[in-house]
Write an enzyme that holds these catalytic residues in place. Structure first.
Site, PDB file in Angstrom:
ATOM      1  N   CYS A  14      38.499  39.444  35.638  1.00 17.49           N
ATOM      2  CA  CYS A  14      39.276  40.127  36.671  1.00 17.49           C
ATOM      3  C   CYS A  14      39.166  39.347  37.975  1.00 17.49           C
ATOM      4  O   CYS A  14      38.067  38.911  38.344  1.00 17.49           O
ATOM      5  CB  CYS A  14      38.736  41.544  36.851  1.00 17.49           C
ATOM      6  SG  CYS A  14      39.596  42.510  38.096  1.00 17.49           S
ATOM      7  N   LEU A  15      40.298  39.185  38.666  1.00 16.40           N
ATOM      8  CA  LEU A  15      40.288  38.466  39.937  1.00 16.40           C
ATOM      9  C   LEU A  15      39.381  39.131  40.969  1.00 16.40           C
ATOM     10  O   LEU A  15      38.820  38.458  41.829  1.00 16.40           O
ATOM     11  CB  LEU A  15      41.708  38.349  40.488  1.00 16.40           C
ATOM     12  CG  LEU A  15      42.689  37.522  39.647  1.00 16.40           C
ATOM     13  CD1 LEU A  15      44.097  37.604  40.242  1.00 16.40           C
ATOM     14  CD2 LEU A  15      42.235  36.083  39.525  1.00 16.40           C
ATOM     15  N   HIS A  52      44.792  46.603  31.225  1.00 19.79           N
ATOM     16  CA  HIS A  52      43.840  46.168  32.259  1.00 19.79           C
ATOM     17  C   HIS A  52      44.399  46.438  33.652  1.00 19.79           C
ATOM     18  O   HIS A  52      43.712  47.003  34.509  1.00 19.79           O
ATOM     19  CB  HIS A  52      43.547  44.664  32.083  1.00 19.79           C
ATOM     20  CG  HIS A  52      42.624  44.105  33.100  1.00 19.79           C
ATOM     21  ND1 HIS A  52      41.314  43.765  32.822  1.00 19.79           N
ATOM     22  CD2 HIS A  52      42.805  43.819  34.423  1.00 19.79           C
ATOM     23  CE1 HIS A  52      40.741  43.297  33.918  1.00 19.79           C
ATOM     24  NE2 HIS A  52      41.623  43.314  34.905  1.00 19.79           N
ATOM     25  N   GLU A  53      45.662  46.047  33.879  1.00 17.44           N
ATOM     26  CA  GLU A  53      46.276  46.256  35.199  1.00 17.44           C
ATOM     27  C   GLU A  53      46.511  47.738  35.476  1.00 17.44           C
ATOM     28  O   GLU A  53      46.338  48.203  36.599  1.00 17.44           O
ATOM     29  CB  GLU A  53      47.580  45.463  35.330  1.00 17.44           C
ATOM     30  CG  GLU A  53      47.413  43.957  35.220  1.00 17.44           C
ATOM     31  CD  GLU A  53      46.335  43.380  36.124  1.00 17.44           C
ATOM     32  OE1 GLU A  53      46.145  43.873  37.251  1.00 17.44           O
ATOM     33  OE2 GLU A  53      45.660  42.424  35.687  1.00 17.44           O
ATOM     34  N   GLN A  68      44.371  45.618  44.218  1.00 23.17           N
ATOM     35  CA  GLN A  68      43.650  44.357  44.378  1.00 23.17           C
ATOM     36  C   GLN A  68      44.087  43.586  45.622  1.00 23.17           C
ATOM     37  O   GLN A  68      43.427  42.628  46.016  1.00 23.17           O
ATOM     38  CB  GLN A  68      43.847  43.475  43.145  1.00 23.17           C
ATOM     39  CG  GLN A  68      43.184  44.038  41.904  1.00 23.17           C
ATOM     40  CD  GLN A  68      43.402  43.121  40.733  1.00 23.17           C
ATOM     41  OE1 GLN A  68      44.443  43.178  40.084  1.00 23.17           O
ATOM     42  NE2 GLN A  68      42.430  42.266  40.471  1.00 23.17           N
ATOM     43  N   HIS A  71      43.633  49.463  36.955  1.00 16.33           N
ATOM     44  CA  HIS A  71      43.472  49.278  38.406  1.00 16.33           C
ATOM     45  C   HIS A  71      44.175  50.379  39.196  1.00 16.33           C
ATOM     46  O   HIS A  71      43.651  50.838  40.212  1.00 16.33           O
ATOM     47  CB  HIS A  71      44.018  47.921  38.849  1.00 16.33           C
ATOM     48  CG  HIS A  71      43.059  46.795  38.669  1.00 16.33           C
ATOM     49  ND1 HIS A  71      41.845  46.721  39.308  1.00 16.33           N
ATOM     50  CD2 HIS A  71      43.146  45.667  37.908  1.00 16.33           C
ATOM     51  CE1 HIS A  71      41.220  45.614  38.963  1.00 16.33           C
ATOM     52  NE2 HIS A  71      41.987  44.957  38.110  1.00 16.33           N
ATOM     53  N   GLY A 100      47.805  38.846  35.697  1.00  8.86           N
ATOM     54  CA  GLY A 100      48.204  40.176  36.134  1.00  8.86           C
ATOM     55  C   GLY A 100      47.579  40.454  37.491  1.00  8.86           C
ATOM     56  O   GLY A 100      46.563  39.857  37.849  1.00  8.86           O
TER      57      GLY A 100
END
Length: 193
Positions: free
Chosen positions: A106-107, A148-149, A50, A152, A45
């Protein structure tokens, strides 16, 4: 084009993102770049904040998670076939079911993974890439990735769900990330010192 991932500590990760209109500049290319960036970073995702855009867009590919589960795990997430979808102007309508733990990463917060409790299902309203209104309910791993996304675009991070003690224990790692001391095999941009 593969875009750099914004690292923990960058203010944009804490902003509530804004809805967009169909005439948002270069939207089709931006979405294509998000998919390419997500896959190049081995993500499942990716949210627009991000990649340094404070807009309400995120991509989710939970199909790849489901495909890599063994038989026993597949039974655990029965009914969740996974999705590959772009969410624009998303707003959660309802959470349902019991909360359950899953080890998230997480990235934007590389090399940090922790168990996070989230509800089993999520109902969400959004528009697709053609700006057609959608309202869907998701469960299992797919619901987890969406939540999760979605966080953000609401200015939240998965570490916000951790206990104060856990966050205190992670303080050094988080400081290293924001100071650019953690390097990944994907491009990252770090907060200005």
């Amino acid at each position: 084009m593969i875009l750099p991932i914004v690292a923990y500590g960058s203010p944009i990760l804490r902003r509530v993102a804004v809805d967009i209109t169909p005439d948002y500049p270069n939207l089709t290319q931006l979405i294509a770049d998000m998919w390419e960036t997500m896959y190049a970073s081995n993500g499942v995702g990716l949210a627009a904040p991000q990649i340094n855009r404070s807009i309400r867009i995120f991509t989710v590919d939970s199909e790849q998670i489901i495909e890599n589960l063994d038989e026993e795990e597949r039974q655990e997430y029965e009914g969740d076939e996974g999705i590959k979808e772009t969410f624009i102007n998303a707003h959660i309508v309802e959470f349902a079911g019991d909360e359950w733990p899953y080890n998230e990463g997480c990235l934007s917060i590389p090399k940090v993974r922790e168990d996070v409790m989230r509800p089993e299902t999520v109902t969400i309203e959004y528009v697709n890439e053609k700006f057609e209104p959608q309202r869907k309910t998701f469960g299992g791993i797919t619901a987890r990735v969406i939540q999760h996304e979605y966080d953000h675009i609401e200015g939240k991070l998965f570490i916000d769900y951790l206990s104060p003690l856990k966050r205190k224990l992670l303080k050094g790692k988080l400081l290293d990330i924001s100071n650019g001391k953690v390097r990944m095999d994907y491009r990252m941009t770090y907060p200005k010192s």
